[in-house]
Design a protein around this motif. Structure first.
Motif, PDB file in Angstrom:
ATOM      1  N   THR A   1       5.342  34.406  39.990  1.00  0.00           N
ATOM      2  CA  THR A   1       5.312  33.174  39.198  1.00  0.00           C
ATOM      3  C   THR A   1       5.478  31.955  40.086  1.00  0.00           C
ATOM      4  O   THR A   1       4.715  30.980  39.990  1.00  0.00           O
ATOM      5  CB  THR A   1       6.422  33.184  38.126  1.00  0.00           C
ATOM      6  OG1 THR A   1       6.220  34.286  37.248  1.00  0.00           O
ATOM      7  CG2 THR A   1       6.419  31.883  37.323  1.00  0.00           C
ATOM      8  N   PHE A   2       6.478  32.002  40.968  1.00  0.00           N
ATOM      9  CA  PHE A   2       6.691  30.856  41.842  1.00  0.00           C
ATOM     10  C   PHE A   2       5.531  30.694  42.819  1.00  0.00           C
ATOM     11  O   PHE A   2       5.145  29.561  43.145  1.00  0.00           O
ATOM     12  CB  PHE A   2       7.995  31.010  42.614  1.00  0.00           C
ATOM     13  CG  PHE A   2       8.330  29.794  43.430  1.00  0.00           C
ATOM     14  CD1 PHE A   2       8.853  28.654  42.835  1.00  0.00           C
ATOM     15  CD2 PHE A   2       8.100  29.771  44.802  1.00  0.00           C
ATOM     16  CE1 PHE A   2       9.141  27.525  43.582  1.00  0.00           C
ATOM     17  CE2 PHE A   2       8.386  28.649  45.555  1.00  0.00           C
ATOM     18  CZ  PHE A   2       8.914  27.524  44.944  1.00  0.00           C
TER      19      PHE A   2
ATOM     20  N   TRP B   1      -0.697  26.162  42.782  1.00  0.00           N
ATOM     21  CA  TRP B   1      -1.208  25.105  41.901  1.00  0.00           C
ATOM     22  C   TRP B   1      -0.809  23.730  42.407  1.00  0.00           C
ATOM     23  O   TRP B   1      -1.618  22.798  42.433  1.00  0.00           O
ATOM     24  CB  TRP B   1      -0.676  25.320  40.482  1.00  0.00           C
ATOM     25  CG  TRP B   1      -0.951  24.174  39.554  1.00  0.00           C
ATOM     26  CD1 TRP B   1      -2.108  23.911  38.892  1.00  0.00           C
ATOM     27  CD2 TRP B   1      -0.036  23.108  39.211  1.00  0.00           C
ATOM     28  NE1 TRP B   1      -1.979  22.750  38.149  1.00  0.00           N
ATOM     29  CE2 TRP B   1      -0.730  22.244  38.324  1.00  0.00           C
ATOM     30  CE3 TRP B   1       1.284  22.825  39.551  1.00  0.00           C
ATOM     31  CZ2 TRP B   1      -0.127  21.104  37.786  1.00  0.00           C
ATOM     32  CZ3 TRP B   1       1.881  21.683  39.031  1.00  0.00           C
ATOM     33  CH2 TRP B   1       1.181  20.846  38.158  1.00  0.00           C
ATOM     34  N   TYR B   2       0.456  23.585  42.840  1.00  0.00           N
ATOM     35  CA  TYR B   2       0.935  22.298  43.324  1.00  0.00           C
ATOM     36  C   TYR B   2       0.235  21.906  44.626  1.00  0.00           C
ATOM     37  O   TYR B   2      -0.113  20.731  44.821  1.00  0.00           O
ATOM     38  CB  TYR B   2       2.444  22.353  43.532  1.00  0.00           C
ATOM     39  CG  TYR B   2       3.057  21.024  43.874  1.00  0.00           C
ATOM     40  CD1 TYR B   2       3.132  20.013  42.930  1.00  0.00           C
ATOM     41  CD2 TYR B   2       3.558  20.786  45.165  1.00  0.00           C
ATOM     42  CE1 TYR B   2       3.689  18.781  43.251  1.00  0.00           C
ATOM     43  CE2 TYR B   2       4.117  19.560  45.488  1.00  0.00           C
ATOM     44  CZ  TYR B   2       4.182  18.572  44.525  1.00  0.00           C
ATOM     45  OH  TYR B   2       4.726  17.349  44.839  1.00  0.00           O
TER      46      TYR B   2
ATOM     47  N   ARG C   1       2.375  31.361  42.281  1.00  0.00           N
ATOM     48  CA  ARG C   1       1.266  30.728  41.554  1.00  0.00           C
ATOM     49  C   ARG C   1       1.542  29.246  41.326  1.00  0.00           C
ATOM     50  O   ARG C   1       0.636  28.413  41.438  1.00  0.00           O
ATOM     51  CB  ARG C   1       1.042  31.429  40.218  1.00  0.00           C
ATOM     52  CG  ARG C   1       0.670  32.892  40.318  1.00  0.00           C
ATOM     53  CD  ARG C   1      -0.658  33.101  41.057  1.00  0.00           C
ATOM     54  NE  ARG C   1      -1.038  34.497  41.097  1.00  0.00           N
ATOM     55  CZ  ARG C   1      -0.689  35.336  42.055  1.00  0.00           C
ATOM     56  NH1 ARG C   1       0.060  34.925  43.045  1.00  0.00           N
ATOM     57  NH2 ARG C   1      -1.095  36.594  42.031  1.00  0.00           N
ATOM     58  N   LEU C   2       2.785  28.893  40.985  1.00  0.00           N
ATOM     59  CA  LEU C   2       3.140  27.488  40.794  1.00  0.00           C
ATOM     60  C   LEU C   2       2.991  26.709  42.102  1.00  0.00           C
ATOM     61  O   LEU C   2       2.508  25.562  42.105  1.00  0.00           O
ATOM     62  CB  LEU C   2       4.581  27.373  40.282  1.00  0.00           C
ATOM     63  CG  LEU C   2       4.828  27.824  38.846  1.00  0.00           C
ATOM     64  CD1 LEU C   2       6.327  27.817  38.535  1.00  0.00           C
ATOM     65  CD2 LEU C   2       4.079  26.926  37.854  1.00  0.00           C
TER      66      LEU C   2
END
Length: 221
Positions: A203-204, A210-211, A206-207
């Protein structure tokens, strides 16, 4: 394999609470480690030799010793020097923050040194002091460049935080130890722990991706 889902379900709250504590101590430790690491990086780049050598000693000692040993020293050793005991949460955050600070310092140092030296010279020629040039010209650019390695540091510390279970901090790895101690069943104790760590890391990741893409798109506008 006779996998007992009833054990996992009955301890689901324990696993979730452990996951939350893991996220919390990691986030707090990285936040403290970021401030500490930036200060150490600036000391490392200082022209004042005592500050520079102090920063070098700090990073070399912390990066050259195991995190597990650092946790034991903070939890069992520091209370004797300070005359007061640490609860597991405080000791865990202190140890993880000190450890993270050493790695973050090297990340910031590399990021700052990657900025063209001409930019500092141009800022100084315009009358800016060294601190102002660093604050308004160099550091904003360096921050953008250190985002990927800082994300990797967060992920590494998230997994390394499992070591604080040795001082009975009730984080995710400790949850697995409790379940295993109650039933002596490996899969029911550790498979949920591994799955939760995997979900958190993915999850982190992917975040972070994205950032990074968002920052890259803004830079090309």
């Amino acid at each position: 394999m006779d996998f007992r889902w009833d054990i996992v379900l009955s301890y689901s709250d324990l696993f979730l609470i452990g996951a939350w504590i893991t996220i919390k101590i990691t986030a707090i430790s990285v936040a403290i480690g970021t401030v500490l690491g930036l200060a150490i990086a600036l000391m490392r780049l200082s022209s004042f030799a005592p500050l520079r050598w102090l920063a070098i000693i700090y990073t070399d000692v912390i990066r050259g010793t195991p995190l597990l040993v650092q946790i034991f020293i903070v939890f069992f050793g520091l209370p004797g020097l300070l005359g007061r005991p640490f609860d597991p949460m405080t000791a865990g955050i202190i140890a993880l923050s000190i450890n993270s600070g050493a790695y973050v310092a090297e990340i910031f140092r590399a990021g700052i040194q990657s900025i063209d030296k001409g930019q500092m010279e141009a800022a100084r020629s315009l009358g800016m002091s060294y601190p102002k040039a660093m604050r308004y010209i160099i550091l904003p650019q360096a921050f953008r460049r250190v985002i990927p390695p800082m994300g990797n540091e967060f992920i590494a510390l998230l997994k390394d935080s499992s070591l604080v279970s040795v001082i009975s901090l009730p984080e995710l790895a400790m949850s697995g130890k409790i379940v295993y101690g109650a039933y002596y069943r490996v899969w029911e104790a550790w498979l949920p722990v591994a799955a939760i760590y995997l979900v958190l890391v993915l999850t982190f990741s992917r975040l972070l991706a994205w950032y990074e893409n968002r920052i890259a798109m803004k830079a090309h506008r």
